[in-house]
Design an enzyme around this catalytic site. Structure first.
Site, PDB file in Angstrom:
ATOM      1  N   ASP A 136       0.857  -1.317   0.083  1.00 15.68           N
ATOM      2  CA  ASP A 136       0.018   0.019  -0.057  1.00 15.68           C
ATOM      3  C   ASP A 136       0.893   1.168  -0.015  1.00 15.68           C
ATOM      4  O   ASP A 136       2.172   1.329   0.547  1.00 15.68           O
ATOM      5  CB  ASP A 136      -1.002  -0.132   1.067  1.00 15.68           C
ATOM      6  N   GLU A 156      -0.001  -1.080   5.818  1.00 18.58           N
ATOM      7  CA  GLU A 156       1.080  -0.751   6.763  1.00 18.58           C
ATOM      8  C   GLU A 156       1.096   0.966   6.827  1.00 18.58           C
ATOM      9  O   GLU A 156       1.206   1.396   7.915  1.00 18.58           O
ATOM     10  CB  GLU A 156       2.246  -1.083   6.057  1.00 18.58           C
TER      11      GLU A 156
END
Length: 400
Positions: free
Chosen positions: A86, A151
């Site tokens: 991400d 994350e």
């Protein structure tokens, strides 16, 4: 004999990683072109899964939270490589001199959002997996290659799921966040604290009748500024810090005394600082006023629809330079590149907060790209970094 064998292996792996230079760069370009904000990683996860399958990994799955988990080997000893897939958003597009989602390969760089933070790590470890499939991984080893999710929103949450729900608990993990090809062995922890103040409203024409929550919060803010100057320090990780990142207030009217205020604290924790200490320090500053100090929680649905969460406390971690995992990283770098690496630490936070901070699993960091470009415009990673990272991951695993 072992030295000679390792030298030949290092030479073979270096040659293979160079042979796959274009392959690695093009894979990263594909990943960059898949926009993947936290909780919206589905397309990039599918892309990474396909890459692992094409590289002939033994098994590739996507777990309930959306983490992509590739496996090579089936031995009793388990190690893992982690890279989150991400990214943060692109910000103001006018600050970029190239298409942030174009994945352009130009002048020796792969360009775009996530090229450094941190799709370059997964692109490199896919190549490492391909090399390991060609030369053979150690028979007693299971290697997991993990493209982790969410994350940026909540570092470590993905690994809480991997350990608690997937049942994967390696004996060592390489976090592939950008290190500029240095070897990292720790970073400060962090936590998010909210302090809310309860005042009493009154008409703005007679403020003495009320208790202004904004004044309460403002006095606390000035004390927090002073607190930052006296926090603990560590010779390796540096000083702890605290700053106010948000101040919110409310009142019945703009002609009324504020009866509510809230401040949000970004607290960075050095070695020796923990949640209890950080909360206690803030509670001391607001003693005597109607205030509540809370550590916040994160709970969101991933792109799979699974909801998962944790407290927003991310513990400090570090390994000593003498630790076997760090020494293995140093020796791997020496064997491959003929000189010792710079051994250092991250400025920002990574999944290491969960892997080592919570679970005490040894972690080292090694990744392509310079962390100063993380979350910044014109993010780009040198292709040479991808090549060297691929070689490092493959050699570390092959000689583990």
């Amino acid at each position: 004999m072992e030295l000679e064998t390792n030298m030949k292996l290092a030479e073979t792996i270096n040659e293979s990683s160079k042979k796959y230079t274009n392959y690695t760069a093009k894979n990263l370009s594909k990943l960059v072109r898949r926009k993947s904000l936290s909780t919206m990683e589905k397309e990039v996860a599918q892309e990474l899964r396909q890459m692992m399958e094409e590289a002939k990994f033994d098994n590739v799955t996507i777990d309930g939270l959306g983490n992509v988990i590739g496996r090579i080997g089936n031995g009793k000893r388990v190690i893992a490589l982690d890279g989150h897939i991400d990214t943060v958003d692109i910000g103001n597009p006018r600050n970029w001199t190239f298409d942030p989602l174009g994945g352009e390969i130009k002048d020796g760089y792969v360009c775009g959002r996530g090229s450094v933070d941190q799709k370059g790590g997964p692109a490199s470890f896919v190549t490492a997996g391909r090399i390991l499939k060609e030369i053979g991984a150690p028979a007693d080893l299971t290697i997991y290659f993990i493209g982790s999710v969410m994350e940026e929103d909540c570092d470590g949450l993905c690994w809480k799921y991997i350990v608690e729900e997937d049942g994967i608990r390696p004996e060592c993990v390489i976090v592939t966040e950008p290190t500029n090809l240095s070897l990292y062995r720790g970073h400060r922890g962090r936590m998010e604290i909210e302090v809310s103040f309860e005042g009493v409203s009154a008409h703005g024409s007679a403020p003495e009748r009320g208790v202004n929550a904004i004044y309460m919060g403002s006095r606390a803010a000035l004390e927090i500024e002073k607190l930052n100057d006296r926090l603990m320090s560590d010779p390796f990780l540096g000083k702890g810090s605290v700053t106010i990142s948000e101040f919110v207030s409310g009142s019945p009217s703009l002609c009324a005394v504020s009866d509510y205020a809230k401040i949000h604290l970004d607290r960075r924790l050095t070695w020796g600082e923990d949640k209890a200490l950080a909360v206690r320090q803030v509670e001391e500053l607001v003693k005597g006023v109607k205030a509540k100090v809370e550590v916040l929680n994160y709970k969101e649905k991933g792109y799979t629809g699974v909801e998962y969460g944790m407290e927003k406390y991310y513990p400090t971690w570090k390994l000593e330079e003498s630790h076997p995992a760090v020494q293995k990283g140093i020796n791997s770098y020496k064997d491959l590149f003929g000189a010792p690496p710079v051994v250092d630490k991250w400025t920002f936070s990574t999944n290491g907060v969960m892997i080592n901070g919570y679970y005490k699993i040894p972690v080292i960091g090694f990744g392509p790209g310079n962390e100063v470009l993380a979350h910044a415009p014109d993010e780009k990673v040198p292709v040479d970094h991808l090549v060297r990272a691929s070689a490092f991951y493959a050699y570390f695993c092959a000689t583990y």
